[in-house]
Motif scaffolding. Sequence first.
Motif, PDB file in Angstrom:
ATOM      1  N   ARG A 275       5.649 -14.077   0.037  1.00 29.18           N
ATOM      2  CA  ARG A 275       5.326 -15.490   0.240  1.00 29.18           C
ATOM      3  C   ARG A 275       4.800 -15.656   1.666  1.00 29.18           C
ATOM      4  N   THR A 276       3.471 -15.709   1.789  1.00 25.74           N
ATOM      5  CA  THR A 276       2.844 -15.779   3.108  1.00 25.74           C
ATOM      6  C   THR A 276       1.758 -16.842   3.127  1.00 25.74           C
ATOM      7  N   GLY A 277       1.171 -17.051   4.304  1.00 23.44           N
ATOM      8  CA  GLY A 277       0.123 -18.049   4.458  1.00 23.44           C
ATOM      9  C   GLY A 277      -1.267 -17.532   4.182  1.00 23.44           C
ATOM     10  N   ASP A 278      -1.420 -16.256   3.904  1.00 22.22           N
ATOM     11  CA  ASP A 278      -2.751 -15.709   3.630  1.00 22.22           C
ATOM     12  C   ASP A 278      -2.644 -14.852   2.367  1.00 22.22           C
ATOM     13  N   ASP A 279      -3.290 -13.702   2.354  1.00 25.44           N
ATOM     14  CA  ASP A 279      -3.268 -12.856   1.159  1.00 25.44           C
ATOM     15  C   ASP A 279      -1.868 -12.303   0.911  1.00 25.44           C
ATOM     16  N   CYS A 280      -1.458 -12.360  -0.318  1.00 20.78           N
ATOM     17  CA  CYS A 280      -0.199 -11.741  -0.731  1.00 20.78           C
ATOM     18  C   CYS A 280      -0.342 -10.219  -0.568  1.00 20.78           C
ATOM     19  N   ILE A 281      -1.372  -9.678  -1.199  1.00 23.80           N
ATOM     20  CA  ILE A 281      -1.715  -8.252  -1.097  1.00 23.80           C
ATOM     21  C   ILE A 281      -3.218  -8.172  -0.910  1.00 23.80           C
ATOM     22  N   SER A 282      -3.682  -7.409   0.065  1.00 19.78           N
ATOM     23  CA  SER A 282      -5.119  -7.180   0.240  1.00 19.78           C
ATOM     24  C   SER A 282      -5.384  -5.684   0.099  1.00 19.78           C
ATOM     25  N   ILE A 283      -6.404  -5.373  -0.686  1.00 17.88           N
ATOM     26  CA  ILE A 283      -6.774  -3.975  -0.952  1.00 17.88           C
ATOM     27  C   ILE A 283      -8.234  -3.815  -0.554  1.00 17.88           C
ATOM     28  N   VAL A 284      -8.496  -2.938   0.404  1.00 19.85           N
ATOM     29  CA  VAL A 284      -9.851  -2.813   0.951  1.00 19.85           C
ATOM     30  C   VAL A 284     -10.259  -1.353   1.139  1.00 19.85           C
TER      31      VAL A 284
END
Length: 120
Positions: free
Chosen positions: A91-100
């Motif tokens: 639970r965050t203010g941006d991406d929960c999970i980012s995959i790059v």
Amino acid sequence: MGQEWWARSCKINATNPCQHAPTAVTFHRSKHLTIHDLTLMNSQQMHMAFTTCSYVRASRLKVVAPAESPNTDGIHISASVSVVLEDSMIRTGDDCISIVSNSSDILVKNIVCGPGHGIR
């Protein structure tokens, strides 16, 4: 110490200069890594990052930051292969999970995500 960084963020106040904030925990070039039962709260920016890792299993994580916290990705995966993220709450203010960038064979299951932007 996230609140101090967020207050100075250019995303909160456009007159402030944009600066990179630290990541709470980074795993770099790790192989056969297992992480479980870990709580991360109010990181300045990203909470947890995996860079150039392989064969990672992360489970039962709790990652928390307020909805209005800028750039507080929960888990960031970059140039990593064979990563499993499961049974966790992010639970965050941006991406929960980012995959790059050159990541592959990523499995995400049973994740509670929000209020941020979800999985990218």
